[in-house]
Design a protein around this motif. Structure first.
Motif, PDB file in Angstrom:
ATOM      1  N   PRO A   1       0.683  -1.219   0.048  1.00 13.13           N
ATOM      2  CA  PRO A   1      -0.159   0.237   0.202  1.00 13.13           C
ATOM      3  C   PRO A   1       0.924   1.301  -0.055  1.00 13.13           C
ATOM      4  O   PRO A   1       1.707   1.190   0.569  1.00 13.13           O
ATOM      5  CB  PRO A   1      -0.866  -0.091   1.442  1.00 13.13           C
ATOM      6  CG  PRO A   1      -0.637  -1.595   1.686  1.00 13.13           C
ATOM      7  CD  PRO A   1       0.515  -1.888   1.229  1.00 13.13           C
ATOM      8  N   PRO A   2       0.402   2.300  -0.552  1.00 13.17           N
ATOM      9  CA  PRO A   2      -0.684   2.329  -1.173  1.00 13.17           C
ATOM     10  C   PRO A   2      -0.919   2.017  -2.776  1.00 13.17           C
ATOM     11  O   PRO A   2      -1.975   2.025  -3.328  1.00 13.17           O
ATOM     12  CB  PRO A   2      -1.348   4.018  -1.142  1.00 13.17           C
ATOM     13  CG  PRO A   2       0.221   4.719  -1.225  1.00 13.17           C
ATOM     14  CD  PRO A   2       1.148   3.617  -0.571  1.00 13.17           C
ATOM     15  N   ASN A   3       0.258   2.112  -3.435  1.00 11.81           N
ATOM     16  CA  ASN A   3      -0.025   1.971  -4.921  1.00 11.81           C
ATOM     17  C   ASN A   3       1.313   1.212  -5.486  1.00 11.81           C
ATOM     18  O   ASN A   3       1.752   1.657  -6.638  1.00 11.81           O
ATOM     19  CB  ASN A   3       0.190   3.228  -5.531  1.00 11.81           C
ATOM     20  CG  ASN A   3       0.988   4.237  -5.159  1.00 11.81           C
ATOM     21  OD1 ASN A   3       1.929   4.070  -4.278  1.00 11.81           O
ATOM     22  ND2 ASN A   3       1.040   5.425  -5.801  1.00 11.81           N
ATOM     23  N   MET A   4       1.714   0.086  -5.079  1.00 16.08           N
ATOM     24  CA  MET A   4       3.015  -0.374  -5.714  1.00 16.08           C
ATOM     25  C   MET A   4       2.940  -1.962  -5.210  1.00 16.08           C
ATOM     26  O   MET A   4       2.330  -2.460  -4.472  1.00 16.08           O
ATOM     27  CB  MET A   4       4.388   0.111  -4.915  1.00 16.08           C
ATOM     28  CG  MET A   4       5.600  -0.469  -5.356  1.00 16.08           C
ATOM     29  SD  MET A   4       6.878   0.347  -5.227  1.00 16.08           S
ATOM     30  CE  MET A   4       7.341   0.133  -3.534  1.00 16.08           C
ATOM     31  N   TYR A   5       3.381  -2.699  -6.168  1.00 16.19           N
ATOM     32  CA  TYR A   5       3.680  -4.266  -6.227  1.00 16.19           C
ATOM     33  C   TYR A   5       5.297  -4.595  -6.266  1.00 16.19           C
ATOM     34  O   TYR A   5       5.925  -3.792  -6.840  1.00 16.19           O
ATOM     35  CB  TYR A   5       3.008  -4.963  -7.256  1.00 16.19           C
ATOM     36  CG  TYR A   5       1.490  -4.669  -7.308  1.00 16.19           C
ATOM     37  CD1 TYR A   5       0.603  -5.757  -6.770  1.00 16.19           C
ATOM     38  CD2 TYR A   5       0.929  -3.823  -8.156  1.00 16.19           C
ATOM     39  CE1 TYR A   5      -0.692  -5.836  -6.735  1.00 16.19           C
ATOM     40  CE2 TYR A   5      -0.336  -3.926  -8.053  1.00 16.19           C
ATOM     41  CZ  TYR A   5      -1.254  -4.829  -7.342  1.00 16.19           C
ATOM     42  OH  TYR A   5      -2.617  -4.637  -7.384  1.00 16.19           O
ATOM     43  N   ILE A   6       5.430  -5.444  -5.570  1.00 17.57           N
ATOM     44  CA  ILE A   6       6.833  -5.931  -5.497  1.00 17.57           C
ATOM     45  C   ILE A   6       6.942  -7.412  -5.770  1.00 17.57           C
ATOM     46  O   ILE A   6       6.152  -8.171  -5.372  1.00 17.57           O
ATOM     47  CB  ILE A   6       7.650  -5.496  -4.312  1.00 17.57           C
ATOM     48  CG1 ILE A   6       9.189  -5.910  -4.287  1.00 17.57           C
ATOM     49  CG2 ILE A   6       7.187  -6.107  -3.034  1.00 17.57           C
ATOM     50  CD1 ILE A   6       9.855  -5.105  -3.289  1.00 17.57           C
ATOM     51  N   GLY A   7       8.151  -7.956  -6.468  1.00 17.58           N
ATOM     52  CA  GLY A   7       8.157  -9.363  -6.923  1.00 17.58           C
ATOM     53  C   GLY A   7       9.158  -9.582  -7.793  1.00 17.58           C
ATOM     54  O   GLY A   7       9.778  -8.462  -8.109  1.00 17.58           O
ATOM     55  N   ALA A   8       9.404 -10.549  -8.484  1.00 18.43           N
ATOM     56  CA  ALA A   8      10.098 -10.954  -9.450  1.00 18.43           C
ATOM     57  C   ALA A   8       9.997 -10.161 -10.609  1.00 18.43           C
ATOM     58  O   ALA A   8       8.746  -9.513 -10.989  1.00 18.43           O
ATOM     59  CB  ALA A   8      10.136 -12.582  -9.569  1.00 18.43           C
ATOM     60  N   TYR A   9      10.789 -10.018 -11.502  1.00 17.07           N
ATOM     61  CA  TYR A   9      10.727  -9.353 -12.925  1.00 17.07           C
ATOM     62  C   TYR A   9       9.932 -10.294 -13.739  1.00 17.07           C
ATOM     63  O   TYR A   9      10.091 -11.391 -13.854  1.00 17.07           O
ATOM     64  CB  TYR A   9      12.134  -8.797 -13.334  1.00 17.07           C
ATOM     65  CG  TYR A   9      13.018  -9.805 -13.712  1.00 17.07           C
ATOM     66  CD1 TYR A   9      14.156  -9.858 -12.687  1.00 17.07           C
ATOM     67  CD2 TYR A   9      13.071 -10.465 -14.889  1.00 17.07           C
ATOM     68  CE1 TYR A   9      15.016 -11.052 -12.950  1.00 17.07           C
ATOM     69  CE2 TYR A   9      14.310 -11.461 -15.043  1.00 17.07           C
ATOM     70  CZ  TYR A   9      15.265 -11.517 -14.164  1.00 17.07           C
ATOM     71  OH  TYR A   9      16.101 -12.621 -14.431  1.00 17.07           O
ATOM     72  N   PRO A  10       9.103  -9.558 -14.511  1.00 15.84           N
ATOM     73  CA  PRO A  10       8.253 -10.252 -15.556  1.00 15.84           C
ATOM     74  C   PRO A  10       9.176 -10.827 -16.618  1.00 15.84           C
ATOM     75  O   PRO A  10      10.118 -10.140 -17.004  1.00 15.84           O
ATOM     76  CB  PRO A  10       7.412  -9.407 -16.217  1.00 15.84           C
ATOM     77  CG  PRO A  10       7.869  -7.679 -15.958  1.00 15.84           C
ATOM     78  CD  PRO A  10       8.978  -7.932 -14.808  1.00 15.84           C
ATOM     79  N   GLN A  11       9.063 -12.078 -16.911  1.00 14.55           N
ATOM     80  CA  GLN A  11       9.724 -12.779 -18.134  1.00 14.55           C
ATOM     81  C   GLN A  11       8.968 -13.064 -19.470  1.00 14.55           C
ATOM     82  O   GLN A  11       9.959 -13.471 -20.324  1.00 14.55           O
ATOM     83  CB  GLN A  11      10.207 -14.247 -17.430  1.00 14.55           C
ATOM     84  CG  GLN A  11      10.788 -14.092 -16.295  1.00 14.55           C
ATOM     85  CD  GLN A  11      12.245 -14.721 -16.061  1.00 14.55           C
ATOM     86  OE1 GLN A  11      12.615 -15.088 -17.210  1.00 14.55           O
ATOM     87  NE2 GLN A  11      12.633 -14.418 -15.049  1.00 14.55           N
ATOM     88  N   CYS A  12       7.798 -12.487 -19.592  1.00 15.62           N
ATOM     89  CA  CYS A  12       6.980 -13.047 -20.613  1.00 15.62           C
ATOM     90  C   CYS A  12       5.968 -11.903 -20.852  1.00 15.62           C
ATOM     91  O   CYS A  12       5.439 -11.426 -19.817  1.00 15.62           O
ATOM     92  CB  CYS A  12       6.828 -14.362 -21.085  1.00 15.62           C
ATOM     93  SG  CYS A  12       5.639 -14.965 -19.724  1.00 15.62           S
ATOM     94  N   ASP A  13       5.513 -12.115 -22.045  1.00 13.40           N
ATOM     95  CA  ASP A  13       3.994 -11.270 -22.041  1.00 13.40           C
ATOM     96  C   ASP A  13       3.000 -11.474 -21.118  1.00 13.40           C
ATOM     97  O   ASP A  13       2.259 -10.978 -20.459  1.00 13.40           O
ATOM     98  CB  ASP A  13       3.605 -11.229 -23.474  1.00 13.40           C
ATOM     99  CG  ASP A  13       2.570 -10.323 -23.515  1.00 13.40           C
ATOM    100  OD1 ASP A  13       2.606  -8.999 -23.433  1.00 13.40           O
ATOM    101  OD2 ASP A  13       1.219 -10.781 -24.138  1.00 13.40           O
ATOM    102  N   ALA A  14       2.771 -12.945 -20.785  1.00 14.17           N
ATOM    103  CA  ALA A  14       1.792 -13.283 -20.028  1.00 14.17           C
ATOM    104  C   ALA A  14       2.042 -12.742 -18.312  1.00 14.17           C
ATOM    105  O   ALA A  14       1.015 -12.533 -17.794  1.00 14.17           O
ATOM    106  CB  ALA A  14       1.965 -14.912 -20.029  1.00 14.17           C
ATOM    107  N   ASP A  15       3.468 -12.580 -18.093  1.00 16.14           N
ATOM    108  CA  ASP A  15       3.569 -12.150 -16.727  1.00 16.14           C
ATOM    109  C   ASP A  15       3.208 -10.739 -16.601  1.00 16.14           C
ATOM    110  O   ASP A  15       2.631 -10.237 -15.643  1.00 16.14           O
ATOM    111  CB  ASP A  15       5.008 -12.127 -16.458  1.00 16.14           C
ATOM    112  CG  ASP A  15       5.576 -13.617 -16.055  1.00 16.14           C
ATOM    113  OD1 ASP A  15       4.820 -14.551 -15.955  1.00 16.14           O
ATOM    114  OD2 ASP A  15       7.054 -13.642 -16.163  1.00 16.14           O
ATOM    115  N   VAL A  16       3.300  -9.864 -17.859  1.00 17.72           N
ATOM    116  CA  VAL A  16       3.057  -8.399 -17.833  1.00 17.72           C
ATOM    117  C   VAL A  16       1.513  -8.621 -17.709  1.00 17.72           C
ATOM    118  O   VAL A  16       0.800  -7.710 -17.080  1.00 17.72           O
ATOM    119  CB  VAL A  16       3.595  -7.754 -19.153  1.00 17.72           C
ATOM    120  CG1 VAL A  16       2.865  -6.479 -19.270  1.00 17.72           C
ATOM    121  CG2 VAL A  16       4.882  -7.850 -19.114  1.00 17.72           C
TER     122      VAL A  16
END
Length: 111
Positions: free
Chosen positions: A82-97
């Protein structure tokens, strides 16, 4: 925030060079495992238990610990901060995005 990865292992009797390793996430409840999908990681040198380099303050080191800060799993995972962010692994493909977009993500910053 985020996750740190740690590996502890016994010191071998003799020195080891160019030791390859990977991390794995074990789920005891489901009895499943996820191996990291990055290429192997390497340690250049691990002093063996018999090496003079394995002694610290007069005591022999019997195990070594390695800390790493990234792990790329086969499936994207991220958490909302909160209030406006996500954290995690970096996207590896279009499906992740697309998965991030469906959760409300509007941009990606890879560090």
């Amino acid at each position: 925030l985020g996750q740190a990865w740690e590996a502890t292992f016994p010191a071998p009797p003799d020195d080891v060079t160019k030791c390859a390793y990977r991390y794995i996430i074990l789920d005891d409840k489901t009895k499943t495992a996820v191996w990291e999908s990055e290429p192997n990681r390497f340690l250049d040198h691990i002093p063996g238990a018999n090496s003079h380099l394995a002694f610290e303050n007069g005591f022999r080191r019997r195990e070594w610990t390695r800390f790493d800060g990234n792990f790329v799993a086969k499936e994207l995972g991220f958490d909302w901060i909160p209030p406006n962010m996500y954290i995690g692994a970096y996207p590896q493909c279009d499906a992740d995005v697309q998965k991030m977009k469906a959760a409300g993500g509007t941009g990606v910053v890879n560090v």
